[in-house]
Design a protein around this motif. Sequence first.
Motif, mmCIF file in Angstrom:
data_model
loop_
_atom_site.group_PDB
_atom_site.id
_atom_site.type_symbol
_atom_site.label_atom_id
_atom_site.label_comp_id
_atom_site.label_asym_id
_atom_site.label_seq_id
_atom_site.Cartn_x
_atom_site.Cartn_y
_atom_site.Cartn_z
ATOM 1 N N LYS A 266 0.888 -1.249 0.064
ATOM 2 C CA LYS A 266 0.063 -0.007 0.067
ATOM 3 C C LYS A 266 0.953 1.077 -0.068
ATOM 4 O O LYS A 266 0.476 2.172 -0.750
ATOM 5 N N ASP B 21 -4.917 -7.860 -4.167
ATOM 6 C CA ASP B 21 -6.616 -8.242 -4.011
ATOM 7 C C ASP B 21 -6.857 -8.443 -2.395
ATOM 8 O O ASP B 21 -8.048 -8.058 -1.976
ATOM 9 N N GLU C 215 -7.537 -4.568 -1.732
ATOM 10 C CA GLU C 215 -8.785 -4.376 -2.339
ATOM 11 C C GLU C 215 -9.911 -4.932 -1.499
ATOM 12 O O GLU C 215 -11.109 -4.142 -1.030
ATOM 13 N N ASP C 216 -9.697 -5.978 -0.771
ATOM 14 C CA ASP C 216 -10.979 -6.449 -0.192
ATOM 15 C C ASP C 216 -11.062 -5.968 1.266
ATOM 16 O O ASP C 216 -12.105 -5.894 1.878
ATOM 17 N N GLN D 226 -8.257 1.106 -4.463
ATOM 18 C CA GLN D 226 -9.356 1.338 -5.401
ATOM 19 C C GLN D 226 -8.821 1.067 -6.712
ATOM 20 O O GLN D 226 -7.318 1.352 -7.056
ATOM 21 N N THR D 227 -9.539 0.644 -7.677
ATOM 22 C CA THR D 227 -9.059 0.510 -9.160
ATOM 23 C C THR D 227 -9.594 1.473 -10.086
ATOM 24 O O THR D 227 -10.765 1.597 -10.030
ATOM 25 N N TYR E 141 -3.877 0.799 -9.520
ATOM 26 C CA TYR E 141 -4.282 0.827 -8.135
ATOM 27 C C TYR E 141 -3.880 2.080 -7.507
ATOM 28 O O TYR E 141 -2.755 2.629 -7.747
ATOM 29 N N ALA F 46 -7.312 4.121 -1.420
ATOM 30 C CA ALA F 46 -9.055 4.492 -1.306
ATOM 31 C C ALA F 46 -8.900 5.653 -0.415
ATOM 32 O O ALA F 46 -8.288 5.804 0.551
#
Length: 208
Positions: free
Chosen positions: A148, A186, A189-190, A195-196, A205, A208
Amino acid sequence: AKKFGVAEELKNKLTHNRDEIRFLSERKLHGYLAEGDELPGLPGWKVIETPGHAQSHLSFYRESDGVMIAGDHLLAKISPNPLMEPPLLPGGMRPRPLLQYNASLQKLLDFPISTVYSGHGSEVAGDEVADLIQYRFDRQHNRAMQVKSMLQDKPLSVFEVCQQLFPKVYLQEVGLTLSETVGQLDYLEDLGEVQTEIQSGVILYSIA
């Protein structure tokens, strides 16, 4: 490969770098095993579906003494690489193997285990299983937070993250390093951490 932003000169390595493919069997399946099935010819051994490292990964559990044969699912010293695989049905959603792997690890906590026999390395004693699984979860989360942090300055493609995460080996092991990178993204994101968006057919990516 295009959606992940893989460099053109490396795309061949994703499909044509495994000489071992000639050794794969072409025989058709005549049966299958599913969760809870007893192993043919081995009374007392039940099938536990543990996808993640591979979509077809199975572990075997004997309730009478709590022994589990876990293959590559739970290893004492290393965490197996959740491998990217195509959708089961053409056009379907791709599997998210790291999330599957984490769910399969969590599943093991529901079983009273005396010993885990692994595909590599030493066995894991039953009283060490819960701590080892938590250690895997903690290491995984910390690695994802490292990924991240790579997105702080600008959105990145999977391949760009992969280059930063594995600067010394991504050229030699494109498939393995991409699998690991996709898994981390993944996971993030989960959690709602990234965010994409799609630009020129490439998934980017961002935080967020």
